[in-house]
Write a protein that holds these residues in place. Structure first.
Motif, PDB file in Angstrom:
ATOM      1  N   ASP A 275      -3.781  -3.062  30.059  1.00 40.13           N
ATOM      2  CA  ASP A 275      -3.193  -1.781  29.829  1.00 40.13           C
ATOM      3  C   ASP A 275      -2.020  -1.834  29.358  1.00 40.13           C
ATOM      4  O   ASP A 275      -1.189  -2.720  29.512  1.00 40.13           O
ATOM      5  CB  ASP A 275      -3.070  -1.311  31.472  1.00 40.13           C
ATOM      6  N   SER A 276      -1.481  -0.693  28.686  1.00 43.92           N
ATOM      7  CA  SER A 276      -0.171  -0.312  28.233  1.00 43.92           C
ATOM      8  C   SER A 276       0.260   0.217  29.544  1.00 43.92           C
ATOM      9  O   SER A 276       0.072   1.141  30.200  1.00 43.92           O
ATOM     10  CB  SER A 276      -0.063   0.880  27.030  1.00 43.92           C
TER      11      SER A 276
ATOM     12  N   ASP B 182      -4.417   3.907  29.311  1.00 44.82           N
ATOM     13  CA  ASP B 182      -5.538   3.280  28.156  1.00 44.82           C
ATOM     14  C   ASP B 182      -4.629   3.009  26.996  1.00 44.82           C
ATOM     15  O   ASP B 182      -3.821   4.210  26.551  1.00 44.82           O
ATOM     16  CB  ASP B 182      -6.432   3.885  28.063  1.00 44.82           C
ATOM     17  N   SER B 183      -4.542   2.110  26.434  1.00 43.96           N
ATOM     18  CA  SER B 183      -3.664   1.696  25.248  1.00 43.96           C
ATOM     19  C   SER B 183      -4.314   2.320  23.872  1.00 43.96           C
ATOM     20  O   SER B 183      -3.916   2.733  23.010  1.00 43.96           O
ATOM     21  CB  SER B 183      -3.887   0.232  24.746  1.00 43.96           C
ATOM     22  N   ASP B 184      -5.554   2.790  24.170  1.00 38.17           N
ATOM     23  CA  ASP B 184      -6.214   3.617  23.067  1.00 38.17           C
ATOM     24  C   ASP B 184      -6.415   5.289  23.320  1.00 38.17           C
ATOM     25  O   ASP B 184      -7.131   5.862  22.728  1.00 38.17           O
ATOM     26  CB  ASP B 184      -7.624   2.968  22.680  1.00 38.17           C
ATOM     27  N   GLY B 185      -5.765   5.591  24.374  1.00 32.94           N
ATOM     28  CA  GLY B 185      -5.852   6.910  24.887  1.00 32.94           C
ATOM     29  C   GLY B 185      -4.780   7.731  23.974  1.00 32.94           C
ATOM     30  O   GLY B 185      -4.337   7.767  22.975  1.00 32.94           O
ATOM     31  N   ASP B 186      -4.528   9.008  24.548  1.00 30.02           N
ATOM     32  CA  ASP B 186      -3.769  10.004  24.159  1.00 30.02           C
ATOM     33  C   ASP B 186      -2.188   9.461  23.655  1.00 30.02           C
ATOM     34  O   ASP B 186      -1.624   9.023  24.551  1.00 30.02           O
ATOM     35  CB  ASP B 186      -3.509  11.235  24.818  1.00 30.02           C
ATOM     36  N   SER B 187      -1.827   9.521  22.653  1.00 28.29           N
ATOM     37  CA  SER B 187      -0.489   8.696  22.361  1.00 28.29           C
ATOM     38  C   SER B 187       0.724   9.423  22.911  1.00 28.29           C
ATOM     39  O   SER B 187       1.819   9.042  23.295  1.00 28.29           O
ATOM     40  CB  SER B 187      -0.181   8.701  20.890  1.00 28.29           C
TER      41      SER B 187
END
Length: 537
Positions: free
Chosen positions: A181-182, A240-245
């Motif tokens: 995870d981020s 999630d690292s690839d989620g909404d920035s």
């Protein structure tokens, strides 16, 4: 206790059963009666019915339909059927609906009581199993709290093991944060309001603060909180690292952090300081981030309810060193303690803590003070053979009460208390040593009152300077050592004059005197007569 509901449209049936069965002996607490299925359902909604006893044939709804509804809505309720029709179809349907028994009218009391007893035993067994299961779940959850705490410490300290092992433990312990995870780490320091609480109360407050964090940083974040190894709360927020920035934006995190602080103030009436780390990959970079936020947290003033990102924490100013420079200015605390200047040591500590209080010391400075003061205490205790742990086993270990690093007042109280205990222990230690020396001196004198016995020869034997030995002996006994030696010689002279036929010159020589006239002069000073006069009386 068991509660039973009797249902029959012929009310005399339920009244008869209610009146004739010894319910209390069976363990039944309450009996309810209903004249229709609709009334029965209303009672079921209002009361905790354990056993339903119902007739089959009733006008608006038959007993089988009633059991069907009860089984669907209250699946733990035991159901018994009563009917005057020994129809196999009824019995077959009752079995399909999981009715416990099927009894014919007119009702046989013994058969009914046996069936009822079986229901009650079945319920009690089920409740016991449920209690054991709930206790097991509770114990497991309690163990999970400990395991989660241990795992958090391992990860924060950089001992995670393999990624597969960490992932398995996170999943097993029901931790929401996931591998890769981020994540963002928050170091949370409790404010002044919480520092006066006892350890148990502080633990409850920390748990409540963690729960508030979970509420504030809800979806899209995943939250894991626990007590860090170095006396602050560690709260990990991940996504999630690839989620909404947008979830990673500093403005959003700051707004949630301020909301977090406000909720803690509203509900727990105390302030908290927060230091946010940078975003990192969990758990690979967690230990490094923890060290960074901890160092930043140590540079904050104790009274600040601040909210800062790590890069916003000010660097330590050179002037900060001046706050504790008095620790190292001669005479140092060690020098004062070593020379027995207890009042001077107390004055030095008082001035030091006055300076810390007036300048809002940081945790870093308090930690430096603790290390310096505790090292001085331990050095003196070890050098002088004082058992400091016996004096105060808790006081010499910061890990037993790490809250001292949060409060100059608590650190001051600890320092002064330990100084007082050390002073008392040294006094007792010296007193014991002096008593031991006095006893040793007296044994040496009494064992040899000859010509070689003197203050100097005794001092040599106990490895002390004659002047210092004389001072100790006088302070402890009220009599000088020289006077004691003479007194012991005179008492021995009296004994020899009474119990032996030795000549005066022989006694004189044996007692270490060279001149009989001098011996007679000393003896007359003590007893008011010469040795010959004493023997002749």
């Amino acid at each position: 206790m068991i509660e039973v509901l009797l249902v029959d449209d012929e009310t005399y049936v339920t009244e008869s059963i209610a009146a004739t069965i010894p319910w209390a002996e069976l363990g039944v607490q309450a009996i309810y009666q209903a004249a229709s299925p609709s009334e029965a359902l209303r009672i079921m909604e209002e009361q905790s019915i354990d056993i339903l006893v119902t007739d089959i044939r009733m006008p608006e709804m038959n007993g089988l339909q009633l059991i069907e509804q009860v089984t669907e809505r209250w699946p733990d309720t035991r159901c018994l059927l009563l009917t005057g029709h020994s129809d196999f179809e009824y019995a077959k349907k009752a079995i399909q609906l999981q009715a416990v028994d099927y009894l014919l009218k007119p009702l046989d009391d013994n058969a009914f009581m046996n069936s009822l007893s079986s229901c009650i035993e079945s319920l009690k067994e089920e409740w016991e199993r449920a209690d054991k299961y709930n206790q097991l779940v509770y114990t497991m959850k309690s163990d999970y709290n400990v395991l989660r705490q241990n795992l958090l410490h391992e990860l924060l300290l950089g001992r995670p093991g393999s990624s597969a092992s960490a992932a398995a433990k996170l999943n097993q312990y029901e931790v929401k944060v996931r591998i890769d995870d981020s994540a963002l780490l928050m170091a949370v320091q409790l404010g002044k309001h919480f520092r006066g609480m006892d350890h148990q109360s502080v633990s409850l407050m920390e748990y409540a603060i963690g729960n508030i964090a979970e509420e504030i940083f809800a979806a899209p974040y995943r939250v894991w909180h626990g007590k860090a190894p170095h006396d602050c709360l560690a709260i990990i927020v991940s996504a999630d690292s690839d989620g909404d920035s947008s979830v990673f934006r500093k403005e959003r995190i700051r707004a949630l952090g301020l909301q977090f602080q406000q909720k803690v103030m509203d509900y727990l009436k105390g302030s908290i300081a927060i230091v946010f780390s940078e975003w990192f990959v969990f758990p690979q970079e967690l230990a490094g981030m923890y060290r960074s936020v901890l160092a930043a947290m140590y540079r904050l003033h104790q009274e600040e309810a601040s909210l800062l990102f790590m890069e916003e924490v000010p660097e330590r100013q050179p002037s900060a060193a001046k706050l504790v420079e008095d620790l190292y200015r001669p005479p140092t605390l060690v020098q004062l303690l070593e020379s027995g200047q207890w009042d001077g040591a107390a004055v030095k500590l008082h001035a030091l803590f006055d300076a810390l209080a007036s300048s809002h010391a940081t945790r870093e400075q308090l930690y430096e003070v603790f290390l310096s003061v505790s090292n001085a205490y331990l050095y003196i205790a070890n050098k002088q053979g004082i058992d400091l742990y016996r004096a105060n086993s808790a006081g010499v270990n910061m890990l037993i009460d790490p809250s001292m690093m949060q409060s100059p007042d608590k650190l001051k109280a600890w320092s002064e208390d330990m100084l007082s205990r050390l002073r008392s222990e040294r006094y007792d230690h010296e007193k014991y040593n002096k008593k031991h020396i006095i006893k040793q001196v007296q044994e040496l004198v009494m064992s040899d009152l000859g010509g070689e016995t003197s203050v100097k020869t005794i001092a040599d034997k106990v490895f002390l300077h004659p002047v210092y030995l004389s001072k100790i002996y006088k302070s402890e006994t009220g009599e000088s050592l020289g006077d004691y030696i003479i007194r012991m010689r005179m008492e021995k002279a009296v004994y020899m004059l009474k119990s032996t036929n030795k000549k005066i010159y022989e006694i004189t020589s044996e007692l270490g005197y060279q001149n009989p006239q001098y011996f007679s002069k000393i003896f007359k000073k003590y007893y008011g007569m010469t040795p010959n006069e004493y023997r002749d009386q």
